[in-house]
Write a protein that holds these residues in place. Structure first.
Motif, short mmCIF file in Angstrom:
data_model
loop_
_atom_site.label_atom_id
_atom_site.label_comp_id
_atom_site.label_asym_id
_atom_site.label_seq_id
_atom_site.Cartn_x
_atom_site.Cartn_y
_atom_site.Cartn_z
N ALA A 138 0.86 -1.17 0.00
CA ALA A 138 0.00 0.00 0.00
C ALA A 138 0.90 1.22 0.00
O ALA A 138 1.92 1.26 0.71
CB ALA A 138 -0.93 0.01 1.21
N GLU A 139 0.55 2.22 -0.78
CA GLU A 139 1.36 3.43 -0.88
C GLU A 139 1.71 3.98 0.51
O GLU A 139 0.83 4.24 1.33
CB GLU A 139 0.59 4.49 -1.68
N GLY A 140 3.00 4.10 0.77
CA GLY A 140 3.46 4.63 2.03
C GLY A 140 3.58 3.62 3.15
O GLY A 140 4.14 3.93 4.21
N ASP A 141 3.06 2.41 2.96
CA ASP A 141 3.08 1.41 4.03
C ASP A 141 3.13 0.01 3.42
O ASP A 141 2.15 -0.72 3.40
CB ASP A 141 1.84 1.56 4.91
N CYS A 142 4.31 -0.37 2.93
CA CYS A 142 4.51 -1.68 2.30
C CYS A 142 5.29 -2.59 3.25
O CYS A 142 6.23 -2.14 3.93
CB CYS A 142 5.28 -1.54 0.99
N HIS A 143 4.91 -3.86 3.30
CA HIS A 143 5.58 -4.83 4.14
C HIS A 143 6.02 -6.01 3.27
O HIS A 143 5.19 -6.63 2.59
CB HIS A 143 4.64 -5.32 5.25
N LEU A 144 7.30 -6.31 3.29
CA LEU A 144 7.84 -7.45 2.57
C LEU A 144 8.37 -8.47 3.57
O LEU A 144 9.19 -8.13 4.43
CB LEU A 144 8.99 -7.01 1.64
N THR A 145 7.91 -9.70 3.44
CA THR A 145 8.41 -10.78 4.29
C THR A 145 9.40 -11.60 3.48
O THR A 145 9.09 -12.04 2.37
CB THR A 145 7.26 -11.68 4.77
N TRP A 146 10.60 -11.78 4.04
CA TRP A 146 11.64 -12.51 3.34
C TRP A 146 12.03 -13.77 4.12
O TRP A 146 11.80 -13.88 5.32
CB TRP A 146 12.87 -11.66 3.09
N GLN A 147 12.60 -14.70 3.38
CA GLN A 147 13.13 -15.93 3.96
C GLN A 147 14.55 -16.11 3.46
O GLN A 147 14.80 -16.02 2.25
CB GLN A 147 12.27 -17.13 3.57
N ASN A 292 2.75 -7.97 -18.79
CA ASN A 292 1.97 -7.65 -17.60
C ASN A 292 1.18 -6.39 -17.88
O ASN A 292 1.76 -5.38 -18.28
CB ASN A 292 2.90 -7.46 -16.40
N ASP A 293 -0.12 -6.46 -17.66
CA ASP A 293 -0.97 -5.29 -17.91
C ASP A 293 -0.81 -4.22 -16.84
O ASP A 293 -1.20 -3.08 -17.04
CB ASP A 293 -2.44 -5.72 -17.97
N HIS A 294 -0.26 -4.60 -15.70
CA HIS A 294 -0.15 -3.67 -14.58
C HIS A 294 1.32 -3.43 -14.27
O HIS A 294 1.94 -4.19 -13.53
CB HIS A 294 -0.88 -4.22 -13.36
N LEU A 295 1.89 -2.37 -14.82
CA LEU A 295 3.30 -2.06 -14.58
C LEU A 295 3.51 -1.36 -13.25
O LEU A 295 4.65 -1.24 -12.78
CB LEU A 295 3.85 -1.18 -15.71
N TYR A 296 2.45 -0.91 -12.64
CA TYR A 296 2.53 -0.23 -11.35
C TYR A 296 1.20 -0.42 -10.63
O TYR A 296 0.19 -0.80 -11.22
CB TYR A 296 2.82 1.27 -11.53
N GLY A 297 1.21 -0.15 -9.34
CA GLY A 297 -0.01 -0.27 -8.55
C GLY A 297 0.17 0.42 -7.23
O GLY A 297 1.10 1.22 -7.04
#
Length: 419
Positions: A138-147, A292-297
């Motif tokens: 979400a714009e301004g609040d992104c969370h990525l979980t990594w392993q 990919n139809d969505h280059l950004y979101g």
């Protein structure tokens, strides 16, 4: 949990370049890469346009300084062969008066390592062996979980996520947004060789593209490196109309070594490469074209192969990746400075304009129009030739070039002139 302005997925050329642009502009950036470098990748013949982007982010001199040590081969053009027909182009003979006209042919493990090492030296944290397994965007609040490689997991927070994961296509796969291929399915076989080429007419400063003498939708690349080795590959169609459709080895992917040797032997490449020593096992990739139809979101943007890939024939992959990194960096720097980026008009539309030009060239190559133009160049139309050379040098975003502004119209005109 750490907070960053931008989290970048992927440490390849697009990831390294966008990281360098953003870091130099004062943004806090982290790069998360699933693999460990160096690692083997194809896409080894750069276009001159790439050097413009690398120069803007301060990495062109780094590549030039490492050229000899890393066996980066100077490249000034391309050579084409089809049966008895031969021709070559020099990138200096292009439409534009400014910008780079030369580049390098690179082993991607060394090239990618050189770029990301420079980014690390600049102060950007890069985490190798970190695979993204979840993304809440979400714009301004992104969370990525990594392993990581030890199955340890954690989450980072960022204001925005850049997906430069290449063929991994992390965000499209997690979101289920990758669409169907924009081009018909084809398959490539490729390897590295110590080439031992002694032919005096062979020009190591150019990529050699050879067309099968009977089946013009089968073509080969020979990309020489400065240490006497070369990347060699062949591309052929997979549809039922393919000249290889009845060959069991082509349909079942068995006995690739025999197929590769047979296809090489059916062209002049067989004689040119008769003394080679293979230095890597033969590899294959099939149905590689993607989109990919969505280059950004909301909270993310896709760069390079993560957004899609056309075809290897004109080496456009790294060029598109680097330019997408430049466009995204400009938008994200504007965002950081308080200006809401217009992702549609400032990123997607200009990026897709150049991709559409490359796509028209790829389609014209396989339907025969562009091969006719290349092998039967009308000498009286030197300005038109310069327009063609410009696209082959990667300048697919120069709208002053009619072959960019009205690609199909001028391709058809050139085709008629070459008949």
């Amino acid at each position: 949990m750490r907070n960053y302005d931008i989290a970048i997925i992927g440490a390849g050329p697009a990831g390294a370049v966008v990281a360098k642009f953003l870091h130099d502009a004062g943004l806090s950036v982290i790069v998360l890469e699933a693999a460990h470098f160096p690692r083997f990748v194809i896409g080894e013949s750069l276009l001159p346009f790439c050097m413009n982007v690398l120069e803007k982010c301060g990495l062109a001199d780094t590549i030039a300084a490492q050229a000899e040590a890393q066996a980066f081969q100077f490249k000034n053009g391309a050579a084409f062969a089809r049966g008895d027909q031969q021709c070559s182009i020099d990138f200096h003979d292009r439409f534009e008066d400014d910008g780079w006209s030369t580049t390098f042919q690179v082993k991607r493990d060394a090239f990618d390592q050189t770029l990301i090492d420079a980014v690390i030296k600049a102060g950007v944290p890069v985490k190798f062996g970190h695979r993204i397994i979840a993304a809440d965007l979400a714009e301004g609040d992104c969370h990525l979980t990594w392993q990581d490689d030890n199955d340890q997991t954690d989450t980072i927070q960022a204001g925005f996520v850049v997906d430069a994961s290449g063929y991994g296509r992390v965000i499209p796969k997690l979101r289920g947004t990758a669409n169907t291929a924009p081009l018909p399915p084809r398959r490539a076989l490729f390897t590295h060789m110590r080439d031992h080429i002694t032919a005096t007419e062979y020009d190591r400063n150019k990529i050699l593209i050879t067309v099968h003498p009977d089946h013009h939708d089968i073509w080969y690349w020979l990309i020489p490196f400065a240490d006497g080795t070369a990347s060699v590959g062949v591309v052929y169609p997979l549809d039922d109309q393919s000249p290889l459709a009845d060959a069991p080895d082509a349909r079942t992917y068995e006995n690739d070594d025999a197929l590769f040797a047979r296809l090489l032997g059916e062209t002049a490449l067989g004689a040119l490469l008769q003394n080679t020593e293979q230095t890597r096992p033969l590899a294959a990739i099939a149905s590689y074209s993607s989109g990919n139809d969505h280059l950004y979101g909301d909270g993310y943007v896709l760069l390079g192969n993560s957004a899609g890939f056309l075809d290897p024939v004109f080496s456009s992959g790294v060029t598109i990746a680097l330019y997408s990194a430049e466009l995204a960096a400009k938008a994200l720097i504007a965002r950081h400075n308080g200006d809401a980026p217009d992702w549609k008009n400032d990123f997607a539309k200009p990026l897709n304009a150049g991709i559409a030009t490359f796509k028209s060239y790829v389609e014209a190559w396989y339907d025969g129009r562009l091969q006719q133009i290349i092998f039967n160049q009308p000498d009286r139309d030197l300005q038109l030739k310069r327009m063609v050379v410009s696209i082959l040098a990667g300048y697919a975003w120069n709208m002053e070039n009619p072959l960019v502004a009205k690609t199909d119209r001028y391709l058809n005109l050139l085709h008629e002139l070459s008949l």
